[in-house]
Scaffold this motif. Structure first.
Motif, PDB file in Angstrom:
ATOM      1  N   ILE A  49      40.224  39.950  39.604  1.00 12.49           N
ATOM      2  CA  ILE A  49      38.929  39.659  39.341  1.00 12.49           C
ATOM      3  C   ILE A  49      38.257  40.751  38.277  1.00 12.49           C
ATOM      4  N   SER A  50      37.779  40.098  37.139  1.00 13.35           N
ATOM      5  CA  SER A  50      37.189  40.887  36.016  1.00 13.35           C
ATOM      6  C   SER A  50      35.787  40.209  35.507  1.00 13.35           C
ATOM      7  N   ARG A  51      35.016  40.793  34.854  1.00 14.23           N
ATOM      8  CA  ARG A  51      34.003  40.242  34.542  1.00 14.23           C
ATOM      9  C   ARG A  51      33.661  40.462  32.786  1.00 14.23           C
ATOM     10  N   ASP A  52      32.864  39.709  32.244  1.00 15.02           N
ATOM     11  CA  ASP A  52      32.413  40.074  30.947  1.00 15.02           C
ATOM     12  C   ASP A  52      30.936  39.953  31.121  1.00 15.02           C
ATOM     13  N   ASN A  53      30.274  41.218  30.931  1.00 17.65           N
ATOM     14  CA  ASN A  53      28.676  41.063  31.385  1.00 17.65           C
ATOM     15  C   ASN A  53      27.935  40.320  30.140  1.00 17.65           C
ATOM     16  N   ALA A  54      28.588  40.666  28.844  1.00 14.70           N
ATOM     17  CA  ALA A  54      27.958  39.854  27.764  1.00 14.70           C
ATOM     18  C   ALA A  54      27.854  38.541  27.842  1.00 14.70           C
ATOM     19  N   LYS A  55      28.780  37.897  28.664  1.00 18.21           N
ATOM     20  CA  LYS A  55      29.187  36.434  28.537  1.00 18.21           C
ATOM     21  C   LYS A  55      28.377  36.130  29.854  1.00 18.21           C
ATOM     22  N   ASN A  56      28.184  37.016  30.685  1.00 14.07           N
ATOM     23  CA  ASN A  56      27.720  36.726  32.134  1.00 14.07           C
ATOM     24  C   ASN A  56      28.825  35.684  32.927  1.00 14.07           C
ATOM     25  N   THR A  57      30.073  36.199  32.527  1.00 13.04           N
ATOM     26  CA  THR A  57      31.303  35.465  33.171  1.00 13.04           C
ATOM     27  C   THR A  57      32.099  36.331  33.900  1.00 13.04           C
ATOM     28  N   VAL A  58      32.669  35.821  34.887  1.00  9.57           N
ATOM     29  CA  VAL A  58      33.582  36.388  35.824  1.00  9.57           C
ATOM     30  C   VAL A  58      34.926  35.476  35.853  1.00  9.57           C
ATOM     31  N   TYR A  59      35.999  36.151  36.018  1.00  6.99           N
ATOM     32  CA  TYR A  59      37.387  35.727  35.805  1.00  6.99           C
ATOM     33  C   TYR A  59      38.137  36.056  37.090  1.00  6.99           C
ATOM     34  N   LEU A  60      39.075  35.242  37.414  1.00  7.73           N
ATOM     35  CA  LEU A  60      39.997  35.649  38.316  1.00  7.73           C
ATOM     36  C   LEU A  60      41.295  35.141  37.805  1.00  7.73           C
ATOM     37  N   GLN A  61      42.202  36.201  37.569  1.00  7.08           N
ATOM     38  CA  GLN A  61      43.625  35.915  37.046  1.00  7.08           C
ATOM     39  C   GLN A  61      44.424  35.880  38.256  1.00  7.08           C
TER      40      GLN A  61
ATOM     41  N   SER B  35      35.781  26.874  36.007  1.00  4.88           N
ATOM     42  CA  SER B  35      36.578  26.019  35.159  1.00  4.88           C
ATOM     43  C   SER B  35      38.031  26.688  35.149  1.00  4.88           C
ATOM     44  N   GLY B  36      39.391  26.125  34.680  1.00  2.00           N
ATOM     45  CA  GLY B  36      40.470  26.721  34.655  1.00  2.00           C
ATOM     46  C   GLY B  36      41.567  26.314  35.656  1.00  2.00           C
ATOM     47  N   GLY B  37      41.039  25.422  36.625  1.00  2.00           N
ATOM     48  CA  GLY B  37      41.877  24.998  37.603  1.00  2.00           C
ATOM     49  C   GLY B  37      42.962  24.150  37.253  1.00  2.00           C
ATOM     50  N   GLY B  38      43.801  23.622  38.230  1.00  2.00           N
ATOM     51  CA  GLY B  38      44.801  22.871  37.493  1.00  2.00           C
ATOM     52  C   GLY B  38      46.197  22.837  38.786  1.00  2.00           C
ATOM     53  N   LEU B  39      47.415  22.204  38.029  1.00  2.00           N
ATOM     54  CA  LEU B  39      48.389  22.096  38.827  1.00  2.00           C
ATOM     55  C   LEU B  39      49.522  23.016  38.262  1.00  2.00           C
ATOM     56  N   VAL B  40      50.122  23.908  39.178  1.00  2.00           N
ATOM     57  CA  VAL B  40      51.039  24.859  38.709  1.00  2.00           C
ATOM     58  C   VAL B  40      52.083  24.965  39.758  1.00  2.00           C
ATOM     59  N   GLN B  41      53.278  25.385  38.981  1.00  2.00           N
ATOM     60  CA  GLN B  41      54.395  25.598  40.150  1.00  2.00           C
ATOM     61  C   GLN B  41      54.485  27.026  40.860  1.00  2.00           C
ATOM     62  N   ALA B  42      55.204  27.193  41.719  1.00  2.00           N
ATOM     63  CA  ALA B  42      55.303  28.121  42.761  1.00  2.00           C
ATOM     64  C   ALA B  42      55.616  29.426  41.731  1.00  2.00           C
ATOM     65  N   GLY B  43      55.065  30.454  41.541  1.00  2.00           N
ATOM     66  CA  GLY B  43      55.502  31.741  40.833  1.00  2.00           C
ATOM     67  C   GLY B  43      54.653  31.617  39.393  1.00  2.00           C
ATOM     68  N   GLY B  44      54.014  30.630  39.063  1.00  2.00           N
ATOM     69  CA  GLY B  44      53.070  30.457  37.690  1.00  2.00           C
ATOM     70  C   GLY B  44      51.893  31.301  38.021  1.00  2.00           C
ATOM     71  N   SER B  45      51.063  30.946  36.839  1.00  2.00           N
ATOM     72  CA  SER B  45      49.661  31.768  36.997  1.00  2.00           C
ATOM     73  C   SER B  45      48.780  30.855  36.381  1.00  2.00           C
ATOM     74  N   LEU B  46      47.387  31.183  36.763  1.00  2.00           N
ATOM     75  CA  LEU B  46      46.208  30.495  36.257  1.00  2.00           C
ATOM     76  C   LEU B  46      45.129  31.449  35.972  1.00  2.00           C
ATOM     77  N   ARG B  47      44.131  31.134  35.289  1.00  2.00           N
ATOM     78  CA  ARG B  47      42.895  32.004  35.041  1.00  2.00           C
ATOM     79  C   ARG B  47      41.904  31.229  35.058  1.00  2.00           C
ATOM     80  N   LEU B  48      40.968  31.531  36.215  1.00  2.00           N
ATOM     81  CA  LEU B  48      39.747  30.733  36.573  1.00  2.00           C
ATOM     82  C   LEU B  48      38.598  31.524  35.760  1.00  2.00           C
ATOM     83  N   SER B  49      37.676  30.868  35.456  1.00  2.00           N
ATOM     84  CA  SER B  49      36.294  31.411  34.677  1.00  2.00           C
ATOM     85  C   SER B  49      35.090  30.881  35.291  1.00  2.00           C
ATOM     86  N   CYS B  50      34.306  31.758  35.465  1.00  2.00           N
ATOM     87  CA  CYS B  50      32.951  31.281  36.099  1.00  2.00           C
ATOM     88  C   CYS B  50      31.717  31.660  35.131  1.00  2.00           C
TER      89      CYS B  50
END
Length: 117
Positions: free
Chosen positions: A72-84, A7-22
């Motif tokens: 890339i980072s992860r939260d082991n307690a939530k079994n979730t990986v993020y991509l900032q 989750s976390g995808g979308g449309l963003v302008q160049a120079g912007g930021s998004l954070r994806l979660s898995c």
């Protein structure tokens, strides 16, 4: 079986930021035998490529194309990986997939990231 939901995808302008979660779920047996989790992307007309990986000991690796911009980072307690993703560029556009590697390899369904110029 391991299920991966991005989750976390979308449309963003160049120079912007998004954070994806898995979020990973499924067999506790498989989740305990994780070797690494990664984020890959596939741009229009391109092959799927690795953009970030994190191993079971927390080591990370990135290709030069995203180094210094993606984390890339992860939260082991939530079994979730993020991509900032920061300082996004139009060439970062693509479908981003989460991958589990351990006792087998599993992929998520992907989330679209579009960076406009």
């Amino acid at each position: 079986q391991v299920q991966l939901v991005e989750s976390g995808g979308g449309l963003v302008q160049a120079g912007g930021s998004l954070r994806l979660s898995c979020a990973a779920s499924g067999s506790a047996f498989l989740l305990m035998r994780l070797n690494s989790m990664g984020w890959h992307r596939q741009g229009p007309g391109k092959q799927r490529e690795l953009v970030a990986v994190i191993t079971s000991d927390g080591s990370t690796n990135y290709p030069d194309s995203v180094k210094g911009r993606f984390t890339i980072s992860r939260d082991n307690a939530k079994n979730t990986v993020y991509l900032q993703m920061n300082s996004l560029k139009p060439e970062d556009t693509g479908v981003y997939y989460c991958r589990y590697s351990g006792y087998g390899t599993y992929w998520g369904q992907g989330t679209q990231v579009t960076v406009s110029s």
